[in-house]
Design an enzyme around this catalytic site. Structure first.
Site, PDB file in Angstrom:
ATOM      1  N   ASP A 246      -8.267   4.579   0.939  1.00 15.09           N
ATOM      2  CA  ASP A 246      -7.370   3.443   0.679  1.00 15.09           C
ATOM      3  C   ASP A 246      -6.482   3.189   1.909  1.00 15.09           C
ATOM      4  O   ASP A 246      -6.974   3.147   3.019  1.00 15.09           O
ATOM      5  CB  ASP A 246      -6.562   3.697  -0.606  1.00 15.09           C
ATOM      6  CG  ASP A 246      -7.502   3.842  -1.806  1.00 15.09           C
ATOM      7  OD1 ASP A 246      -8.488   3.086  -1.853  1.00 15.09           O
ATOM      8  OD2 ASP A 246      -7.277   4.722  -2.646  1.00 15.09           O
TER       9      ASP A 246
ATOM     10  N   HIS B 268     -14.355  -5.746   6.619  1.00 17.94           N
ATOM     11  CA  HIS B 268     -14.612  -6.041   5.211  1.00 17.94           C
ATOM     12  C   HIS B 268     -14.563  -7.551   4.984  1.00 17.94           C
ATOM     13  O   HIS B 268     -13.807  -8.262   5.648  1.00 17.94           O
ATOM     14  CB  HIS B 268     -13.585  -5.332   4.327  1.00 17.94           C
ATOM     15  CG  HIS B 268     -14.100  -5.058   2.935  1.00 17.94           C
ATOM     16  ND1 HIS B 268     -15.412  -5.255   2.569  1.00 17.94           N
ATOM     17  CD2 HIS B 268     -13.466  -4.619   1.814  1.00 17.94           C
ATOM     18  CE1 HIS B 268     -15.573  -4.929   1.296  1.00 17.94           C
ATOM     19  NE2 HIS B 268     -14.399  -4.537   0.809  1.00 17.94           N
TER      20      HIS B 268
ATOM     21  N   ASP C 221     -13.346   7.123   0.939  1.00 17.51           N
ATOM     22  CA  ASP C 221     -12.486   5.943   0.935  1.00 17.51           C
ATOM     23  C   ASP C 221     -11.068   6.438   0.677  1.00 17.51           C
ATOM     24  O   ASP C 221     -10.766   6.941  -0.403  1.00 17.51           O
ATOM     25  CB  ASP C 221     -12.980   5.021  -0.196  1.00 17.51           C
ATOM     26  CG  ASP C 221     -12.088   3.823  -0.428  1.00 17.51           C
ATOM     27  OD1 ASP C 221     -11.177   3.588   0.373  1.00 17.51           O
ATOM     28  OD2 ASP C 221     -12.329   3.119  -1.427  1.00 17.51           O
TER      29      ASP C 221
ATOM     30  N   ASP D  83      -8.186  -0.171  -9.372  1.00 19.55           N
ATOM     31  CA  ASP D  83      -8.255   0.381  -8.013  1.00 19.55           C
ATOM     32  C   ASP D  83      -7.077  -0.176  -7.224  1.00 19.55           C
ATOM     33  O   ASP D  83      -7.244  -0.977  -6.300  1.00 19.55           O
ATOM     34  CB  ASP D  83      -9.607  -0.025  -7.404  1.00 19.55           C
ATOM     35  CG  ASP D  83      -9.789   0.481  -5.987  1.00 19.55           C
ATOM     36  OD1 ASP D  83      -9.106   1.450  -5.606  1.00 19.55           O
ATOM     37  OD2 ASP D  83     -10.611  -0.107  -5.253  1.00 19.55           O
TER      38      ASP D  83
ATOM     39  N   LYS E 101      -2.091  -0.370  -2.200  1.00 19.26           N
ATOM     40  CA  LYS E 101      -3.076  -1.424  -1.917  1.00 19.26           C
ATOM     41  C   LYS E 101      -3.642  -1.981  -3.226  1.00 19.26           C
ATOM     42  O   LYS E 101      -3.474  -1.410  -4.303  1.00 19.26           O
ATOM     43  CB  LYS E 101      -4.175  -0.898  -0.994  1.00 19.26           C
ATOM     44  CG  LYS E 101      -5.086   0.210  -1.530  1.00 19.26           C
ATOM     45  CD  LYS E 101      -5.843  -0.123  -2.687  1.00 19.26           C
ATOM     46  CE  LYS E 101      -7.217  -0.080  -3.084  1.00 19.26           C
ATOM     47  NZ  LYS E 101      -8.246   0.158  -2.251  1.00 19.26           N
TER      48      LYS E 101
ATOM     49  N   ASN F 128      -7.461  -3.508  -4.689  1.00 19.33           N
ATOM     50  CA  ASN F 128      -8.878  -3.607  -4.335  1.00 19.33           C
ATOM     51  C   ASN F 128      -9.172  -4.975  -3.724  1.00 19.33           C
ATOM     52  O   ASN F 128      -8.694  -6.004  -4.211  1.00 19.33           O
ATOM     53  CB  ASN F 128      -9.753  -3.382  -5.581  1.00 19.33           C
ATOM     54  CG  ASN F 128     -11.237  -3.527  -5.256  1.00 19.33           C
ATOM     55  OD1 ASN F 128     -11.769  -4.626  -5.251  1.00 19.33           O
ATOM     56  ND2 ASN F 128     -11.869  -2.417  -4.954  1.00 19.33           N
ATOM     57  N   SER F 129      -9.991  -4.977  -2.700  1.00 20.82           N
ATOM     58  CA  SER F 129     -10.210  -6.174  -1.894  1.00 20.82           C
ATOM     59  C   SER F 129     -10.802  -7.346  -2.675  1.00 20.82           C
ATOM     60  O   SER F 129     -10.706  -8.485  -2.233  1.00 20.82           O
ATOM     61  CB  SER F 129     -11.142  -5.835  -0.731  1.00 20.82           C
ATOM     62  OG  SER F 129     -10.641  -4.730  -0.025  1.00 20.82           O
TER      63      SER F 129
ATOM     64  N   SER G  25     -16.129   6.446  -3.415  1.00 18.96           N
ATOM     65  CA  SER G  25     -15.531   5.121  -3.565  1.00 18.96           C
ATOM     66  C   SER G  25     -14.272   5.129  -4.406  1.00 18.96           C
ATOM     67  O   SER G  25     -14.270   5.596  -5.551  1.00 18.96           O
ATOM     68  CB  SER G  25     -16.575   4.193  -4.219  1.00 18.96           C
ATOM     69  OG  SER G  25     -15.953   3.098  -4.837  1.00 18.96           O
ATOM     70  N   GLY G  26     -13.189   4.560  -3.861  1.00 20.00           N
ATOM     71  CA  GLY G  26     -11.946   4.455  -4.623  1.00 20.00           C
ATOM     72  C   GLY G  26     -12.130   3.601  -5.867  1.00 20.00           C
ATOM     73  O   GLY G  26     -11.611   3.914  -6.937  1.00 20.00           O
ATOM     74  N   LEU G  27     -12.915   2.540  -5.716  1.00 19.99           N
ATOM     75  CA  LEU G  27     -13.166   1.661  -6.863  1.00 19.99           C
ATOM     76  C   LEU G  27     -13.925   2.428  -7.952  1.00 19.99           C
ATOM     77  O   LEU G  27     -13.563   2.372  -9.133  1.00 19.99           O
ATOM     78  CB  LEU G  27     -13.982   0.433  -6.417  1.00 19.99           C
ATOM     79  CG  LEU G  27     -14.439  -0.487  -7.552  1.00 19.99           C
ATOM     80  CD1 LEU G  27     -13.268  -1.137  -8.254  1.00 19.99           C
ATOM     81  CD2 LEU G  27     -15.402  -1.546  -7.036  1.00 19.99           C
TER      82      LEU G  27
ATOM     83  N   GLU H 162      -7.516   1.752   5.329  1.00 26.95           N
ATOM     84  CA  GLU H 162      -7.467   0.300   5.491  1.00 26.95           C
ATOM     85  C   GLU H 162      -6.060  -0.169   5.861  1.00 26.95           C
ATOM     86  O   GLU H 162      -5.067   0.496   5.511  1.00 26.95           O
ATOM     87  CB  GLU H 162      -7.973  -0.403   4.231  1.00 26.95           C
ATOM     88  CG  GLU H 162      -7.196  -0.103   2.973  1.00 26.95           C
ATOM     89  CD  GLU H 162      -7.980  -0.410   1.698  1.00 26.95           C
ATOM     90  OE1 GLU H 162      -7.670  -1.428   1.073  1.00 26.95           O
ATOM     91  OE2 GLU H 162      -8.890   0.361   1.325  1.00 26.95           O
TER      92      GLU H 162
ATOM     93  N   ARG I 288     -10.314   0.413   8.698  1.00 26.94           N
ATOM     94  CA  ARG I 288     -10.861  -0.717   7.929  1.00 26.94           C
ATOM     95  C   ARG I 288      -9.980  -1.958   8.093  1.00 26.94           C
ATOM     96  O   ARG I 288      -8.771  -1.906   7.837  1.00 26.94           O
ATOM     97  CB  ARG I 288     -10.969  -0.302   6.475  1.00 26.94           C
ATOM     98  CG  ARG I 288     -11.285  -1.406   5.511  1.00 26.94           C
ATOM     99  CD  ARG I 288     -11.772  -0.797   4.216  1.00 26.94           C
ATOM    100  NE  ARG I 288     -11.519  -1.647   3.078  1.00 26.94           N
ATOM    101  CZ  ARG I 288     -11.862  -1.311   1.837  1.00 26.94           C
ATOM    102  NH1 ARG I 288     -12.448  -0.145   1.595  1.00 26.94           N
ATOM    103  NH2 ARG I 288     -11.619  -2.129   0.848  1.00 26.94           N
TER     104      ARG I 288
HETATM  105  C1  SPV Z   1     -14.409   1.012  -2.657  1.00 27.89           C
HETATM  106  O1  SPV Z   1     -15.581   1.270  -2.951  1.00 27.89           O
HETATM  107  O2  SPV Z   1     -13.463   1.455  -3.272  1.00 27.89           O
HETATM  108  C2  SPV Z   1     -14.135   0.133  -1.536  1.00 27.89           C
HETATM  109  C3  SPV Z   1     -15.121  -0.852  -1.204  1.00 27.89           C
HETATM  110  O3  SPV Z   1     -13.090   0.223  -0.979  1.00 27.89           O
HETATM  111  S1  SPV Z   1     -14.745  -2.273  -2.062  1.00 27.89           S
HETATM  112  O4  SPV Z   1     -14.418  -1.940  -3.420  1.00 27.89           O
HETATM  113  O5  SPV Z   1     -15.948  -3.025  -1.935  1.00 27.89           O
HETATM  114  O6  SPV Z   1     -13.631  -2.890  -1.413  1.00 27.89           O
HETATM  115 MG    MG Z   2     -11.679   1.269  -1.980  1.00 24.86          MG
END
Ligand code: SPV
Ligand code: MG
Length: 532
Positions: free
Chosen positions: A97, A199, A95, A68, A130, A132-133, A56-58, A124, A168
């Site tokens: 990004d 997402h 992930d 992130d 980017k 984080n969503s 996971s990027g986050l 994505e 994504r």
């Molecule tokens: C991550 O885990 O880095 C994701 C998922 O991209 S989220 O953070 O839920 O967007």
């Molecule tokens: Mg991510």
């Protein structure tokens, strides 16, 4: 193939993660993967039974203390993702990004992630860099054509068949609505994506379920139920989702648990209150692979050339000498100058021995222990039966001999063979029990019939050639499906005509043939320690 059927990394040889993931996609129901940011987290995911790990990027950004928002470089994120691959036998989905730049960056990225053994990447349709969503505010989408170009570049760059590229869709995150999300998803599938990820940051699963019901293509759909967490993976699978990513739950669980633990330590001024809630060190060692390392140690690491080593082998009579006596025996061997001491007695007692003692829970008799002992180079090997306790001084004398086989013989036992004891005839005996020379000079002429000059005192030393003879005796016992303790193996060597050197002693050992012996010996050692 279910995840349970996928063998562990060590056993499965070269089954690549991408192949495993394809097989998981081919089975019924949803593939469930969970986020990690280091190999420990990946191992916890694997042990919990997840089908795969989400790099996971986050999580990785948070673990590095940065947002992130494409702050970390591709190389940094790839480093973590490949460390997860090395730690587990389940597939890792990375992930990636927005692909770290344009199509050129994506192509380089794909080659490197694929070469690192990653099963799939997700990119994505955001503009680089980017955000984080779930961070409120600016969420910029890339034009469809531009993102389709990245997807086509990704598929052109990959070298193996099974590697997957997940496209994504961030249209719902950016507020562009369900029609745009669907339009984008279809374009990405057309451009060659192996799966699309829809997402959403809604607390209600409705918009994702609606997307799933409008999805008519065969391209699988991946979902990330972070905010809409009430929906089950089974419900998502029934709605048509193929993979469910629990993206950051290990990270968030860790933050809460660590914060509470730290606060408690400062509040209570000690750690007692948290001890029952934190993993014991044994669990830490287990997750690090210490038991495996111990196994490999026995297999691959031989003691230093020329140095003596010792092995405490299972005794015949008592279940175990107990941790206290084993510890004493280990310490006596060390005092005799033997640094490398292994204990191969069965049972829990072994685990309580000093740390550098190799557990050998699979051994039930001396023959088994001898057969599993790795070759020891040119050094001497001392074997001590666990149903004896032998002091450092006689052990020192035993090691000092240069005979291929040297046996500790108690010459005070008098004539006649005691039950349970191996009575021996010695060559050094002149007449009527009087000896000439004695000590290290004599040899064992054979097993005593009705007249013994001494009895086996629980320890013997072997040169490399002597160990080969002993191994052969142990193999013969095994071939006949027989167990054998050390005295029986020596008896076999005597029966084969070998004449071990006798190291004669009159004291310095105890036999532990009954539970009462063990009890008395433990008390004696405790009393001796108290007197020191
Ligand atoms: C991550 O885990 O880095 C994701 C998922 O991209 S989220 O953070 O839920 O967007
Ligand atoms: Mg991510």
């Amino acid at each position: 193939m279910s995840s349970a059927e996928i063998p562990a990394r060590q056993e499965r040889g070269a089954v690549p993660g991408a192949r495993q993931l394809r097989e998981l996609f081919a089975r019924d129901g949803a593939v469930r993967i969970v986020g990690a940011h280091n190999p420990l987290g990946a191992r916890l995911a694997e042990r919990a039974g997840f089908d795969g790990v989400w790099s996971s990027g986050l999580e990785v950004s948070a673990s590095q203390g940065v947002p992130d928002t494409d702050i970390l470089t591709m190389s940094e994120l790839l480093g973590v993702a490949s460390s997860l691959v090395s730690a587990v036998g389940i597939p890792v989905v990375a992930d990636c990004d927005a692909g770290y730049g344009n199509a050129h960056n994506v192509m380089n990225m794909i080659r490197r992630y694929e070469a690192a053994g990653i099963a799939a990447v997700s990119i994505e349709d955001k503009r680089f860099p980017k955000v984080n969503s779930f961070i409120p505010g600016r969420q910029e989408l890339a034009p469809i054509a531009e993102f389709c170009g990245k997807l086509a570049a990704a598929k052109a760059a990959q070298r193996t068949r099974d590697f997957m590229v997940i496209a994504r869709i961030e249209a719902l995150i950016a507020g562009w609505g369900p029609a745009e999300a669907l339009r984008r998803g279809e374009a990405y599938a057309e451009a060659g994506a192996d799966a699309v990820l829809i997402h959403s940051k809604d607390e209600n699963p409705e918009e994702v379920l609606r997307f799933l019901s409008s999805w008519t293509l065969r391209t699988p759909v991946v979902v990330v139920p972070t905010t809409y967490h009430t929906v089950t993976a089974t419900e998502l699978a029934e709605a048509g989702a193929k993979m469910v990513i629990y993206a950051n739950h290990g990270l968030r669980a860790g933050i809460t648990a660590v914060s509470e633990t730290f606060a408690s330590i400062l509040r209570e001024d000690r750690t007692t209150a948290v001890e029952a809630r934190i993993a014991p060190l044994a669990t830490v060692f287990d997750l690090q692979g210490v038991p495996e390392q111990k196994r490999f140690e026995a297999q691959f690491i031989t003691p230093h050339e020329g140095r003596p080593r010792a092995l405490v082998v299972p005794g015949g009579a008592v279940a175990g000498a107990g941790p206290r006596l084993l510890e004493e025996q280990t310490s006596a061997l060390r005092r005799a100058g033997i640094e490398s001491v292994a204990v191969a007695t069965a049972g829990a007692a072994v685990a309580e021995c000093p740390q550098d003692v190799t557990p050998g829970a699979s051994h039930t008799d001396a023959a088994g222990a001898v057969l599993e002992l790795p070759g020891g180079g040119a050094g001497r090997t001392v074997l001590v039966s666990a149903d004896s306790f032998v002091e450092a001084e006689p052990l020192r004398r035993l090691i000092a001999t240069d005979a291929d086989i040297a046996v500790l013989v108690d010459v005070t036992a008098g004539t006649g063979e005691r039950p349970g004891a191996l009575g021996l005839r010695l060559t050094s005996v002149a007449r009527d029990g009087r000896r000439i020379g004695g000590s290290e000079g004599g040899e064992v002429a054979g097993r005593a019939g009705d007249r013994a000059d001494g009895e086996f005192a629980g320890a013997a030393a072997f040169s490399a050639a002597g160990m080969a003879l002993l191994r052969r005796a142990a193999e013969k016992r095994r071939a006949n499906s027989e167990q054998a303790d050390l005295a029986q193996l020596l008896d076999d060597l005597l029966a084969d005509g070998h004449q071990p050197r006798a190291v004669e002693i009159a004291s310095g050992w105890l036999e532990l043939r009954t539970e009462d012996d063990v009890h008395r010996a433990t008390q004696m050692l405790a009393a001796r320690e108290a007197a020191r």
